[in-house]
Design an enzyme around this catalytic site. Structure first.
Site, PDB file in Angstrom:
ATOM      1  N   ARG A 102       2.637  -2.023   5.655  1.00 45.62           N
ATOM      2  CA  ARG A 102       2.235  -1.030   4.647  1.00 45.62           C
ATOM      3  C   ARG A 102       1.459   0.045   5.421  1.00 45.62           C
ATOM      4  NH1 ARG A 102       3.545   1.230  -0.096  1.00 45.62           N
ATOM      5  NH2 ARG A 102       1.748   1.156  -1.518  1.00 45.62           N
ATOM      6  N   THR A 390      12.207   4.210  -2.447  1.00 44.49           N
ATOM      7  CA  THR A 390      11.992   2.659  -2.061  1.00 44.49           C
ATOM      8  C   THR A 390      13.432   1.853  -2.174  1.00 44.49           C
ATOM      9  OG1 THR A 390       9.734   2.648  -3.138  1.00 44.49           O
ATOM     10  CG2 THR A 390      10.994   0.443  -2.537  1.00 44.49           C
ATOM     11  N   THR A 408       9.848   1.196   1.899  1.00 46.53           N
ATOM     12  CA  THR A 408       9.588   2.618   0.996  1.00 46.53           C
ATOM     13  C   THR A 408       8.962   3.848   1.897  1.00 46.53           C
ATOM     14  OG1 THR A 408       8.448   3.182  -0.895  1.00 46.53           O
ATOM     15  CG2 THR A 408       7.326   1.794   0.518  1.00 46.53           C
ATOM     16  N   ASP A 430      -0.347   6.165  -3.598  1.00 40.94           N
ATOM     17  CA  ASP A 430      -0.418   4.931  -4.381  1.00 40.94           C
ATOM     18  C   ASP A 430      -1.691   4.487  -4.554  1.00 40.94           C
ATOM     19  OD1 ASP A 430       2.441   4.389  -5.069  1.00 40.94           O
ATOM     20  OD2 ASP A 430       2.588   2.999  -3.469  1.00 40.94           O
ATOM     21  N   SER A 454       0.621  -1.782  -3.484  1.00 36.53           N
ATOM     22  CA  SER A 454       2.044  -1.648  -3.682  1.00 36.53           C
ATOM     23  C   SER A 454       2.604  -2.590  -4.749  1.00 36.53           C
ATOM     24  CB  SER A 454       2.731  -1.841  -2.432  1.00 36.53           C
ATOM     25  OG  SER A 454       4.391  -1.938  -2.750  1.00 36.53           O
ATOM     26  N   SER A 455       4.098  -2.207  -5.499  1.00 43.20           N
ATOM     27  CA  SER A 455       4.446  -3.103  -6.145  1.00 43.20           C
ATOM     28  C   SER A 455       5.553  -3.749  -5.617  1.00 43.20           C
ATOM     29  CB  SER A 455       4.834  -2.463  -7.396  1.00 43.20           C
ATOM     30  OG  SER A 455       4.065  -1.519  -8.276  1.00 43.20           O
ATOM     31  N   GLY A 476      11.900   0.602  -7.192  1.00 43.44           N
ATOM     32  CA  GLY A 476      11.427   1.380  -8.471  1.00 43.44           C
ATOM     33  C   GLY A 476       9.956   1.297  -9.045  1.00 43.44           C
ATOM     34  N   GLY A 477       9.181   1.610  -8.018  1.00 44.05           N
ATOM     35  CA  GLY A 477       7.795   1.335  -8.263  1.00 44.05           C
ATOM     36  C   GLY A 477       7.254   0.264  -9.173  1.00 44.05           C
TER      37      GLY A 477
END
Length: 571
Positions: A102, A390, A408, A430, A454-455, A476-477
């Site tokens: 990340r 993403t 992403t 984010d 993050s998702s 897709g967030g």
């Protein structure tokens, strides 16, 4: 020990070894849906071919995943690439291992990064399409760390498919063309990007146009020959100077920020669902916890009997989402900076208590966060915008090792800043825009060196014998954990193929509003869901972007989201 699938008959890979790889500037045929001793599932057939080329060369699942990530930097620039970051979940002889690539905020970043002098959010262009949104990219560092431990093919060889695609060219497909049109403000933000993807009239180049990115090929060649130091050491000053020059205020990126970046190995989040073991990514991702909570809360219900055509099932699924996301917003963030009670959040007793809040006959008025063991005393809610830039890919190699990797750049084409032939992320958006609410700190606030929540939810599923049976993830967030949990239920409870499960409708609760896809089976259930107390159903165009590999008696089924497959054509 994860068992290799030596009993399965060998399969013919579609492409030859990487050393002789010559990326054709034409559409690549989709691989056979079932492969017996290794498989690759990605959002683009050219990236799939890159991964298969590495498997054919004797590469590991990790090797193939890296080659896929690099190829997607070329052919899917709107979604991911070396200008962004990602999470990798790997299963093999060492058990389940997860790598965190990340992005991080510059050391000088502050909590007011996205607020003006009055404490109000900055205008969109200044907040997103600028250096303010760019975190130090992590994908190359993640790839290098994973390759050092689990790679079999030489590092430089992994770049060959992507170099060929960038130098020799690839055909513009409908999906990229649509993305360039819908996100034109970001995609065309720089002269360098306009020269690659847009015509003299300012419109995206037509579908079927041969696209070449020679600057990206040169970037890949440097990293291939010199290793990650080409990006994080000798390349640090150029990257930082470019981003800093595009940053109007607050903590500019420095070369020291780039040089100090490190991917990290994290503890996986592994839980039980019925007889299965589900393993995903821990913080700073919220995906592993959210998927575990949704599935755990639904375990007491006979979902197989209800089936996907039942409004009752979708009601229960919506309620589990609300409960899981209430916890997510309060507790999940970068565990290097805030206390994250992961063990408490996935404790079976806690999940059972949260499940008890679900009433099969009525929607709850409001979902409040719980108090898991180890919860901090005070924590405010905070939200981040959805991620539309993403991608996910799933790999299994001949020895039975599996990789689930979600990558992403955050929004489509990230920050719109184009450097070295690739787009840089806007991942720092984010973070929650406000550092505190009513004086209470937000867990996901901006801090120097911190990674935004993050998702992303790369996930691997094992059966009762410890065999890997599903490798899955999505883009897709905030919808990512929902897509993953829904698809796992489709395979495990409904007995669906991976393709059928990925094609299930998207339905998600956003406060009192429910989003779903127009024309879907769930959209036809609006009256039944509202009778159970759910709010307005907002109909959106079909959306979803997931990829999976499912083990079958005949080998591996490779599946992609049918919504994406429909956009990969050249007409």
């Amino acid at each position: 020990m994860f068992r290799p699938y030596a009993l399965l008959a060998p399969f013919a890979l579609l492409v030859s070894g990487c050393a002789g790889y010559n990326a054709p500037p034409v559409a690549v045929s989709e691989p056979a849906p079932v492969a017996s001793q290794g498989a690759v599932s990605t959002a683009d057939p050219r990236a799939t071919a890159a991964g298969e080329a590495i498997l054919a060369q004797g590469g590991s699942a990790t090797d193939a995943a890296i080659a896929v990530m690099l190829a997607l930097t070329v052919v899917e620039p709107q979604s991911s690439g070396i200008g962004g970051g990602g999470f990798m979940v790997l299963a093999g002889d060492d058990g389940v291992v997860t790598f965190d690539g990340r992005e991080t905020a510059p050391a000088a970043a502050t909590g007011a990064r996205f607020l003006d002098e009055d404490g109000e959010p900055l205008p969109y262009t200044e907040r997103v399409i600028s250096g303010l949104s760019v975190g130090i990219p992590g994908n190359i560092a993640l790839a290098a760390q994973a390759h050092e431990r689990y790679g079999k093919v030489p590092w430089a060889d992994l770049f060959a498919p992507a170099i060929a695609l960038a130098r020799d060219g690839f055909l513009m497909n409908r999906r990229l063309n649509d993305s360039l049109s819908s996100a034109a403000e970001r995609a065309s933000n720089t002269e360098a990007a306009r020269a690659i993807f847009f015509g003299a009239d300012g419109a995206p180049l037509p579908v079927g146009t041969l696209i070449k990115v020679p600057e990206l090929a040169e970037t890949f060649e440097r990293i291939a020959s010199r290793g990650p130091s080409a990006m994080y050491e000798t390349g640090a000053e150029a990257l930082a100077d470019y981003v800093a020059a595009e940053t109007p205020r607050d903590g500019r990126m420095t070369a020291a920020d780039v040089r100090s970046y490190a991917a990290k190995e994290r503890d996986p989040v592994c839980t039980r669902y019925r007889v299965y073991k589900i393993c995903g990514m821990g913080p700073p991702s919220s995906g592993g916890v959210a998927v575990a909570q949704m599935l755990g809360q639904l375990e007491r219900f006979d979902l197989a009997q209800l089936g996907p055509q039942s409004p009752q099932f979708w009601h229960l699924f919506l309620e589990s989402q609300r409960i899981a996301y209430a916890d997510r917003e309060v507790y999940l963030a970068d565990q290097d900076f805030v206390e994250v009670p992961v063990a408490g959040l996935v404790d079976p007793a806690y999940i059972a208590a949260r499940s008890a809040l679900i009433d099969p006959g009525a929607a709850m008025a409001n979902a409040e966060p719980g108090v898991p063991q180890g919860a901090p005393l005070a924590r405010a809610d905070g939200n981040e915008p959805p991620e539309s830039g993403t991608t996910h890919f799933s790999i299994v190699d001949a020895e039975g090792n599996a990789v689930s990797y979600t990558s992403t750049v955050e929004g489509a084409f990230g920050s719109g800043l184009h450097f070295g032939g690739f787009y840089l992320n806007n991942e720092l958006t984010d973070f929650s825009s406000s550092p505190a609410i009513n004086g209470v700190p937000v867990a996901n606030r901006v801090e120097g060196g911190k990674r935004p929540r993050s998702s992303m939810a790369p996930t691997i599923v094992f059966d009762q014998d410890g065999e890997i049976i599903l490798v899955i993830g999505a883009a897709g967030g905030p919808t990512i954990p929902v897509q993953v949990a829904r698809s796992i239920i489709g395979v495990l409870d409904f007995g669906m193929t991976a393709e059928e499960a990925l094609g299930l409708p998207l339905i998600m609760a956003f406060g009192s509003t429910i989003i779903t896809e127009e024309g879907s089976s769930v959209a036809a259930m609006a009256d039944e869901l509202q009778a159970l107390g759910h709010g307005e159903l907002r109909l959106l165009s079909p959306r979803g972007k997931a990829n999976a590999l499912r083990r079958t008696p005949d080998g591996w089924e490779s599946a992609g989201d049918p919504r994406v497959a429909a956009m990969l054509g050249y007409e």
